[in-house]
Write an enzyme that holds these catalytic residues in place. Structure first.
Site, PDB file in Angstrom:
ATOM      1  N   SER A   8     -20.320  13.239  48.183  1.00 24.11           N
ATOM      2  CA  SER A   8     -18.935  12.803  47.989  1.00 24.11           C
ATOM      3  C   SER A   8     -18.719  11.347  48.397  1.00 24.11           C
ATOM      4  O   SER A   8     -17.622  10.804  48.200  1.00 24.11           O
ATOM      5  CB  SER A   8     -17.994  13.679  48.810  1.00 24.11           C
ATOM      6  OG  SER A   8     -18.155  15.028  48.478  1.00 24.11           O
TER       7      SER A   8
ATOM      8  N   CYS B 184      -8.245  30.069  61.399  1.00 21.19           N
ATOM      9  CA  CYS B 184      -6.994  30.062  60.614  1.00 21.19           C
ATOM     10  C   CYS B 184      -6.263  31.395  60.596  1.00 21.19           C
ATOM     11  O   CYS B 184      -5.121  31.465  60.134  1.00 21.19           O
ATOM     12  CB  CYS B 184      -7.258  29.564  59.191  1.00 21.19           C
ATOM     13  SG  CYS B 184      -8.690  30.311  58.413  1.00 21.19           S
TER      14      CYS B 184
ATOM     15  N   SER C  19      -9.424  30.222  50.075  1.00 17.80           N
ATOM     16  CA  SER C  19      -9.487  28.835  50.559  1.00 17.80           C
ATOM     17  C   SER C  19      -9.918  28.774  52.020  1.00 17.80           C
ATOM     18  O   SER C  19     -10.342  27.721  52.494  1.00 17.80           O
ATOM     19  CB  SER C  19      -8.146  28.115  50.358  1.00 17.80           C
ATOM     20  OG  SER C  19      -7.117  28.838  50.990  1.00 17.80           O
TER      21      SER C  19
ATOM     22  N   LYS D 135     -13.768  36.634  66.641  1.00 17.86           N
ATOM     23  CA  LYS D 135     -13.056  35.368  66.895  1.00 17.86           C
ATOM     24  C   LYS D 135     -11.584  35.614  67.171  1.00 17.86           C
ATOM     25  O   LYS D 135     -11.011  35.060  68.111  1.00 17.86           O
ATOM     26  CB  LYS D 135     -13.158  34.449  65.654  1.00 17.86           C
ATOM     27  CG  LYS D 135     -14.479  33.730  65.476  1.00 17.86           C
ATOM     28  CD  LYS D 135     -14.424  32.876  64.212  1.00 17.86           C
ATOM     29  CE  LYS D 135     -15.791  32.320  63.858  1.00 17.86           C
ATOM     30  NZ  LYS D 135     -15.777  31.612  62.554  1.00 17.86           N
TER      31      LYS D 135
ATOM     32  N   HIS E  47      -3.134  33.053  54.423  1.00 15.89           N
ATOM     33  CA  HIS E  47      -3.641  34.287  55.012  1.00 15.89           C
ATOM     34  C   HIS E  47      -2.440  35.142  55.407  1.00 15.89           C
ATOM     35  O   HIS E  47      -1.460  34.632  55.951  1.00 15.89           O
ATOM     36  CB  HIS E  47      -4.473  33.989  56.269  1.00 15.89           C
ATOM     37  CG  HIS E  47      -5.785  33.315  55.978  1.00 15.89           C
ATOM     38  ND1 HIS E  47      -6.308  33.185  54.711  1.00 15.89           N
ATOM     39  CD2 HIS E  47      -6.688  32.741  56.818  1.00 15.89           C
ATOM     40  CE1 HIS E  47      -7.479  32.557  54.774  1.00 15.89           C
ATOM     41  NE2 HIS E  47      -7.731  32.266  56.037  1.00 15.89           N
TER      42      HIS E  47
END
Lengths: 339, 339
Positions: free
Chosen positions: A44, A134, A164, A218, A247
């Protein structure tokens, strides 16, 4: 860190799903930027991204890269990148805000959601702060006001996690599989072990011997650390769903003391960063489609669970790329500029 | 019912998603059919469907329809159809197997999953038997062996329900929305209140004043009735997901007595109709894609929940059109032919 009027920010993983969201958020929140350094892999390098009306060229991240002059570094790449560069950056005196699982559970690294435990930023002996997984972030945002109002005895959480969370390649995979299936072609799985389009995978991360996913572990550990409740009883089941962003979590909570849904709703409404979105009679409840691109953690379907004393059910939806990752990291940077 | 070598079967709702599955199942299981009478609304009347190597013409269902000669009637249409024709058929001496919510909770109507409570068929004073909601059936299939092995104290269940639970029109809606979104066109919602493609709706049925969905209430009540455990503590959150077929459930159970995952697995493996599919180290766990078209209720991710005494987590996937509906109805018909 010395207080300045503007800061030099480095982003490691600038071209990933979270990196790109970070640039948008720095724009929207008018973060006091002196300049940006964007880093990514060779593939990238050379891309040009814009932020705050200026263009920034992506540099290749190599062991020779010099980080001189950078005040903060946000890392959202792979665990290996965090492990290698986290330590190097911090040794160079740079404040590191890391999105990986590498440092989160270390005692001398704060794990922070500013609305919940901003005070943990006071001690950063290694100049590293971690942001939570997340799925943990929206969970602790919803649990914190309930903890304060009535104490938490036990939590059962089931997650519905969008692709995602895995990254941009997984978003492409869901789109490509969907396109192929609609054309009656085969749906190849490369990012995930099985087809995710029109399917569900009860598997996020890797499995331990007891059969728990690493994602489930986690959530348990990080929630206990952030809520400063080392003995909190919590169990999780994490599931990947064919949704692009956000989520969602079905949260069942047993509280220490009685708290009516009405009072839970009031406590949640007072929590900064939480939007109570809860009027079933008008078909108002959180959905991934509505929460996409939003900063708030949407909380709804707040109702009594009569199967236990002081039981509550909640349904929480949050944009995993924003509050679940990029926004939380930028908010921490903002807190640190104010210290 | 008088024992015969072959039976005349009527199907009300023959052209719907469940009706069509029923014809396949009668074929596969070589149900002893003398003949079939297929009924549907005016719109579908005249269609010709095949079963057991013969073709059967769909008749329009009207108040004038004669049911003479029918031994069993399977109803899988709307609540209104069940209400009107259920009583008429049973008054005509026909045994009715009904898939609606109309009769399920009535004291004089057995609610049956043959592997779980076949004995309830002994008393059918109204000649009506109900089959459970398509989420209740896999839940009780998984809970029954645990109840027998260690007693059940409390259940927290979160469902991931496919659109075929709503019917064929909802399957078309998911496909059409997906096709339109992939072509950057608008996704119209008609069957559901909001877009279901790439989204989640925490809303199945209608809401009561306390904020529970009717689907959540059904699961609680029906589970208690089938397991003959009127005081069973159970709470449910039901969510529609963009999956075509199979309902999945994350089930958290608190047992009365200790039961190690290994022993739970053994108890489940002995349950007829349950397939233990549980080897995370080999990435084997139940998924909608694998369970589609299968008769078994797939149970996996069986693991200890350390947040409570005698806690277990399970992940269950079952084809809602088969065991959740058509198969369960045909199995009941088979039981009744053996009485």
């Amino acid at each position: 860190m010395k207080k300045k009027s503007k800061y030099v920010l480095g982003i490691l993983g600038a071209t990933g799903a979270v990196g790109k969201e970070t640039l948008d958020i720095l724009d929207e929140r008018k973060f006091p930027l002196e300049s940006l350094r964007l880093f990514a892999s060779k593939r990238s390098a050379g891309e040009v991204l814009s932020c705050q009306g200026r263009e920034w060229k992506v540099e290749e991240l190599t062991p020779e890269t010099s980080f001189a002059g950078i005040d903060f570094a946000l890392i959202s790449a792979t665990d290996a990148i965090s492990r290698e560069y986290g330590a190097r950056l911090s040794a160079a005196g740079i404040l590191v805000i890391d999105d990986s699982g590498v440092f989160r559970m270390e005692d001398d690294v704060p794990l922070v959601v500013p609305e919940v435990n901003r005070q943990a930023l006071r001690s950063m002996p290694r100049r590293i702060v971690s942001i939570p997984n997340c799925t943990t972030t929206p969970l602790v945002m919803a649990l914190k006001p309930l903890q304060e109002a009535a104490g938490i005895k036990r939590v059962v959480v089931t997650t519905f996690q969008s692709v995602s969370g895995t990254g941009a390649a997984a978003m492409d995979e869901l789109m490509n599989q969907t396109r192929n299936l609609m054309a009656f072609r085969e749906a190849k799985a490369e990012v995930y072990p099985y087809q995710i389009a029109f399917n569900l995978l009860p598997h996020i991360g890797s499995f331990n011997e007891g059969g728990d996913c690493s994602e489930e572990i986690k959530i348990m550990r990080e929630t206990r650390k952030i809520l400063e409740a080392p003995a909190l009883r919590l169990t999780a089941t994490t599931v990947r769903v064919p949704v692009l962003r956000c989520h969602s979590e079905a949260i069942n909570v047993e509280l220490e003391r009685p708290l009516k849904p009405h009072d839970a709703r009031a406590a949640l409404a007072e929590m900064p960063g939480v939007l109570v979105y809860d009027d079933p009679s008008k078909k108002l409840y959180p959905m991934p489609l509505d929460a996409t691109g939003k900063d708030d953690v949407f909380v709804g379907r707040i109702r009594e669970d009569e199967s236990t004393a002081n039981g509550l059910n909640l349904w929480v939806v949050s944009d995993n790329l924003r509050k679940g990752a990029a926004l939380n990291a930028v908010q921490i940077a903002e807190c640190l500029t104010e210290h």
